[in-house]
Design a protein around this motif. Structure first.
Motif, PDB file in Angstrom:
ATOM      1  N   MET A   1     -12.608 -94.852 -88.247  1.00 39.16           N
ATOM      2  CA  MET A   1     -13.716 -95.506 -88.209  1.00 39.16           C
ATOM      3  C   MET A   1     -14.947 -94.436 -87.684  1.00 39.16           C
ATOM      4  SD  MET A   1     -12.581 -95.823 -85.248  1.00 39.16           S
ATOM      5  CE  MET A   1     -12.935 -96.061 -83.605  1.00 39.16           C
ATOM      6  N   ARG A   2     -14.270 -93.210 -87.105  1.00 36.68           N
ATOM      7  CA  ARG A   2     -15.522 -92.306 -86.575  1.00 36.68           C
ATOM      8  C   ARG A   2     -16.487 -91.973 -87.934  1.00 36.68           C
ATOM      9  NH1 ARG A   2     -13.271 -89.720 -81.933  1.00 36.68           N
ATOM     10  NH2 ARG A   2     -12.306 -91.669 -80.881  1.00 36.68           N
ATOM     11  N   ARG A   3     -15.646 -91.771 -89.125  1.00 38.45           N
ATOM     12  CA  ARG A   3     -16.374 -91.563 -90.268  1.00 38.45           C
ATOM     13  C   ARG A   3     -17.731 -92.197 -90.818  1.00 38.45           C
ATOM     14  NH1 ARG A   3     -12.269 -88.764 -94.641  1.00 38.45           N
ATOM     15  NH2 ARG A   3     -10.803 -87.765 -93.295  1.00 38.45           N
ATOM     16  N   TYR A   4     -17.626 -93.272 -89.919  1.00 38.04           N
ATOM     17  CA  TYR A   4     -18.548 -94.369 -90.316  1.00 38.04           C
ATOM     18  C   TYR A   4     -19.691 -94.455 -89.245  1.00 38.04           C
ATOM     19  CZ  TYR A   4     -15.745 -95.244 -94.136  1.00 38.04           C
ATOM     20  OH  TYR A   4     -15.139 -95.231 -95.367  1.00 38.04           O
ATOM     21  N   ASP A   5     -19.609 -93.675 -88.092  1.00 38.16           N
ATOM     22  CA  ASP A   5     -20.362 -93.848 -86.855  1.00 38.16           C
ATOM     23  C   ASP A   5     -21.688 -92.890 -87.368  1.00 38.16           C
ATOM     24  OD1 ASP A   5     -20.768 -93.987 -83.883  1.00 38.16           O
ATOM     25  OD2 ASP A   5     -20.993 -91.730 -84.231  1.00 38.16           O
ATOM     26  N   ALA A   6     -22.793 -93.379 -86.971  1.00 39.73           N
ATOM     27  CA  ALA A   6     -24.045 -92.500 -87.310  1.00 39.73           C
ATOM     28  C   ALA A   6     -24.095 -91.216 -86.792  1.00 39.73           C
ATOM     29  CB  ALA A   6     -25.438 -93.422 -86.935  1.00 39.73           C
ATOM     30  N   GLY A   7     -23.968 -91.166 -85.585  1.00 45.39           N
ATOM     31  CA  GLY A   7     -23.596 -89.712 -84.850  1.00 45.39           C
ATOM     32  C   GLY A   7     -22.780 -88.815 -85.603  1.00 45.39           C
ATOM     33  N   TYR A   8     -21.555 -89.012 -85.616  1.00 46.55           N
ATOM     34  CA  TYR A   8     -20.583 -88.254 -86.289  1.00 46.55           C
ATOM     35  C   TYR A   8     -20.910 -88.067 -87.815  1.00 46.55           C
ATOM     36  CZ  TYR A   8     -16.618 -88.430 -83.115  1.00 46.55           C
ATOM     37  OH  TYR A   8     -15.784 -88.084 -82.115  1.00 46.55           O
ATOM     38  N   ARG A   9     -21.791 -88.968 -88.767  1.00 44.86           N
ATOM     39  CA  ARG A   9     -22.104 -88.657 -89.971  1.00 44.86           C
ATOM     40  C   ARG A   9     -23.270 -87.615 -90.116  1.00 44.86           C
ATOM     41  NH1 ARG A   9     -22.218 -93.495 -94.027  1.00 44.86           N
ATOM     42  NH2 ARG A   9     -20.121 -93.918 -94.051  1.00 44.86           N
ATOM     43  N   GLU A  10     -24.087 -87.640 -88.873  1.00 42.13           N
ATOM     44  CA  GLU A  10     -25.145 -86.485 -88.601  1.00 42.13           C
ATOM     45  C   GLU A  10     -24.513 -85.203 -88.395  1.00 42.13           C
ATOM     46  OE1 GLU A  10     -28.185 -86.638 -89.793  1.00 42.13           O
ATOM     47  OE2 GLU A  10     -29.322 -85.299 -88.561  1.00 42.13           O
ATOM     48  N   LEU A  11     -23.582 -85.356 -87.502  1.00 44.17           N
ATOM     49  CA  LEU A  11     -22.614 -83.938 -87.443  1.00 44.17           C
ATOM     50  C   LEU A  11     -22.101 -83.441 -88.646  1.00 44.17           C
ATOM     51  CD1 LEU A  11     -20.473 -84.452 -84.309  1.00 44.17           C
ATOM     52  CD2 LEU A  11     -22.722 -83.674 -84.242  1.00 44.17           C
ATOM     53  N   LYS A  12     -21.862 -84.148 -89.550  1.00 47.80           N
ATOM     54  CA  LYS A  12     -21.100 -83.662 -90.702  1.00 47.80           C
ATOM     55  C   LYS A  12     -21.968 -83.068 -91.755  1.00 47.80           C
ATOM     56  CE  LYS A  12     -17.969 -84.044 -94.187  1.00 47.80           C
ATOM     57  NZ  LYS A  12     -17.282 -82.839 -94.409  1.00 47.80           N
ATOM     58  N   ARG A  13     -23.194 -84.012 -91.569  1.00 45.21           N
ATOM     59  CA  ARG A  13     -24.440 -83.646 -92.775  1.00 45.21           C
ATOM     60  C   ARG A  13     -24.864 -82.048 -92.071  1.00 45.21           C
ATOM     61  NH1 ARG A  13     -29.360 -82.775 -92.840  1.00 45.21           N
ATOM     62  NH2 ARG A  13     -29.835 -83.437 -90.586  1.00 45.21           N
ATOM     63  N   ILE A  14     -25.043 -81.863 -90.844  1.00 46.04           N
ATOM     64  CA  ILE A  14     -25.571 -80.751 -90.463  1.00 46.04           C
ATOM     65  C   ILE A  14     -24.676 -79.342 -90.690  1.00 46.04           C
ATOM     66  CG2 ILE A  14     -26.152 -79.262 -88.417  1.00 46.04           C
ATOM     67  CD1 ILE A  14     -27.463 -82.047 -87.337  1.00 46.04           C
ATOM     68  N   ILE A  15     -23.274 -79.724 -90.555  1.00 52.87           N
ATOM     69  CA  ILE A  15     -22.290 -78.708 -90.733  1.00 52.87           C
ATOM     70  C   ILE A  15     -22.388 -78.300 -92.274  1.00 52.87           C
ATOM     71  CG2 ILE A  15     -19.792 -78.312 -90.796  1.00 52.87           C
ATOM     72  CD1 ILE A  15     -19.791 -79.784 -88.032  1.00 52.87           C
ATOM     73  N   ASP A  16     -22.142 -79.488 -93.150  1.00 58.21           N
ATOM     74  CA  ASP A  16     -22.321 -79.159 -94.555  1.00 58.21           C
ATOM     75  C   ASP A  16     -23.505 -78.468 -95.209  1.00 58.21           C
ATOM     76  OD1 ASP A  16     -19.786 -80.501 -94.479  1.00 58.21           O
ATOM     77  OD2 ASP A  16     -20.377 -82.203 -95.418  1.00 58.21           O
ATOM     78  N   ASP A  17     -24.571 -78.707 -94.263  1.00 56.69           N
ATOM     79  CA  ASP A  17     -25.876 -78.087 -94.806  1.00 56.69           C
ATOM     80  C   ASP A  17     -26.122 -76.601 -94.312  1.00 56.69           C
ATOM     81  OD1 ASP A  17     -26.272 -80.307 -96.177  1.00 56.69           O
ATOM     82  OD2 ASP A  17     -27.901 -81.125 -94.866  1.00 56.69           O
ATOM     83  N   GLY A  18     -25.053 -76.243 -93.418  1.00 53.39           N
ATOM     84  CA  GLY A  18     -25.047 -74.802 -92.835  1.00 53.39           C
ATOM     85  C   GLY A  18     -26.064 -74.824 -91.844  1.00 53.39           C
ATOM     86  N   GLY A  19     -26.130 -75.857 -91.056  1.00 49.13           N
ATOM     87  CA  GLY A  19     -27.261 -76.027 -90.138  1.00 49.13           C
ATOM     88  C   GLY A  19     -26.675 -75.166 -88.701  1.00 49.13           C
ATOM     89  N   ILE A  20     -25.434 -74.839 -88.644  1.00 53.91           N
ATOM     90  CA  ILE A  20     -25.091 -73.987 -87.443  1.00 53.91           C
ATOM     91  C   ILE A  20     -24.345 -72.767 -87.969  1.00 53.91           C
ATOM     92  CG2 ILE A  20     -24.868 -75.891 -85.811  1.00 53.91           C
ATOM     93  CD1 ILE A  20     -21.906 -76.162 -86.221  1.00 53.91           C
ATOM     94  N   GLY A  21     -24.297 -72.484 -89.276  1.00 54.90           N
ATOM     95  CA  GLY A  21     -23.583 -71.344 -89.727  1.00 54.90           C
ATOM     96  C   GLY A  21     -21.918 -71.599 -89.778  1.00 54.90           C
TER      97      GLY A  21
END
Ligand code: NAD
Ligand code: ISE
Length: 335
Positions: free
Chosen positions: A125-145
């Motif tokens: 269920m972590r994959r459906y937590d708003a905070g984890y989803r935002e981490l995933k979006r930022i990593i996928d968008d290259g937000g931290i390299g």
């Protein structure tokens, strides 16, 4: 169309999911329940507004009045019930773990592939937590390299005496194993366990806390502290350090109280408080995917990978060695 769900295992999380399907989410109802503890099954059936009680998991998975199956029984029974649902051609949501051995996960994957389309969703269920989803979006968008390191902590207030040292990874840390694979889009290839001094607040047979060190195929290093008698509450941390920045999982939003010369916020005490919104989103997404006829959530492959890493970590606990994770090649079916 209302999906009629059959639930196998009406203990703690089974009853929570029954309640959210009955009261919170839309598009489904509880049609049938079963539990080896008949008193629990009866209680759950009545809480679900008069669901039918099946004799056992086999009867439930094959029943004409069950469109989709939810498996919330003890981990060692999951494989049998998931295989039963696949044999009946029914979508199945299985709480973690998908199975307790990698071999059983492979049998589930083989059965699902033979069926020809995805039927299995695993309860990460972590994959459906708003905070984890935002981490995933930022990593996928290259937000931290490129991610380089991940620091995680999984702290429970306390655990019962039946909780054993290997459960720190099989039962608790398996959530971070899945979350890390998902966040990094990478597989874990080696695992290691480091044991600090144990807390005096544990049951004597338990080693607690424990550190796990994982390495991914892409070279990212992940450290995970699992501390299941931390005493102060339920606390989940995840920080990822990349080449150009760092992201950190937010603590749940809580009102700040200023008083007695202090500033403070409440800390969740249990996992079901911390992730209640994520569970609602997860189960709604599963019901929607069943209605649409296309499975979308964590797959049998994800369940297999998590169990393979967790099993290797149990070997690392036993031997003290750095253990390579043995996994088959990912079938294109799960691409
Ligand atoms: P629990 O012991 O409270 O409930 C399990 C129930 O399953 C019991 O009532 C038991 O009698 C029943 N049962 C066992 N074998 C059965 C069988 N073959 N057929 C029918 N009923 C059977 O345990 P729980 O805490 O609800 O955990 C259940 C599962 O959910 C576990 O796999 C656990 O890891 C998982 N879980 C996931 C989360 C999460 O955060 N996603 C949280 C808690 C539990
Ligand atoms: C439990 O089974 C869960 O899955 C919870 O999410 C986790 O925090 C806890 O440590 C496990 O025992």
């Amino acid at each position: 169309m209302t999906i009629r769900i059959g639930v196998i295992g009406t203990g703690a999380i089974g009853r929570e999911h029954i309640e959210r399907i009955t009261r919170t989410i839309s598009g489904a109802e509880i049609g049938v329940v079963t539990d080896i503890d008949t008193a629990l099954a009866e209680k759950a059936a009545s809480e679900a507004g008069g669901a039918r009680i099946a004799a056992d998991g086999a009867e439930l998975t094959g029943a004409d009045d069950v469109d989709a199956v939810m498996v919330t029984s003890w981990g060692p029974t999951h494989a049998e019930h998931v295989l039963g649902a696949i044999a009946a051609g029914k979508p199945v949501f299985c709480e973690k773990p998908l199975a307790t051995t990698a071999e059983d996960c492979l049998r589930i994957m083989a059965a699902e592939q033979a069926h020809g389309r995805r039927l299995v969703q695993v309860g990460f269920m972590r994959r459906y937590d708003a905070g984890y989803r935002e981490l995933k979006r930022i990593i996928d968008d290259g937000g931290i390299g490129h991610p380089l390191m991940m620091h995680c902590a999984h702290r429970n207030r306390a655990v019962p005496e039946a909780y054993t040292t290997d459960m720190a990874v099989l039962d608790s840390g398996v959530h971070e194993i899945d979350a890390a694979r998902w966040l990094l889009s990478d597989e874990i290839v080696s695992t290691q366990v480091v044991l600090p001094r144990s807390t005096s607040r544990r049951h004597p047979h338990l080693k607690d806390p424990q550190f796990f060190l994982f390495e991914t195929a892409g070279g990212v290093r992940i450290d995970l502290e699992v501390f299941v008698n931390c005493h102060y509450g339920y606390d989940i941390q995840c920080e990822t350090v990349g080449e150009t920045g760092l992201i950190r999982l937010p603590d749940p939003a809580r009102v700040q109280l200023r008083g007695s010369a202090r500033i403070g916020t409440a800390i969740d005490q249990e996992w079901d408080d911390r992730f209640s919104a994520a569970f609602d989103t997860e189960i709604q997404a599963w019901v929607d995917s069943v209605t649409a006829g296309t499975a979308t959530g964590p797959s049998a492959w994800d369940g297999y990978a998590a169990t393979a890493v967790a099993s290797a970590t149990v070997e690392a606990q036993r031997t003290g060695a750095v253990v390579r994770v043995e996994m088959v090649e990912k079938p294109s079916f799960y691409a």
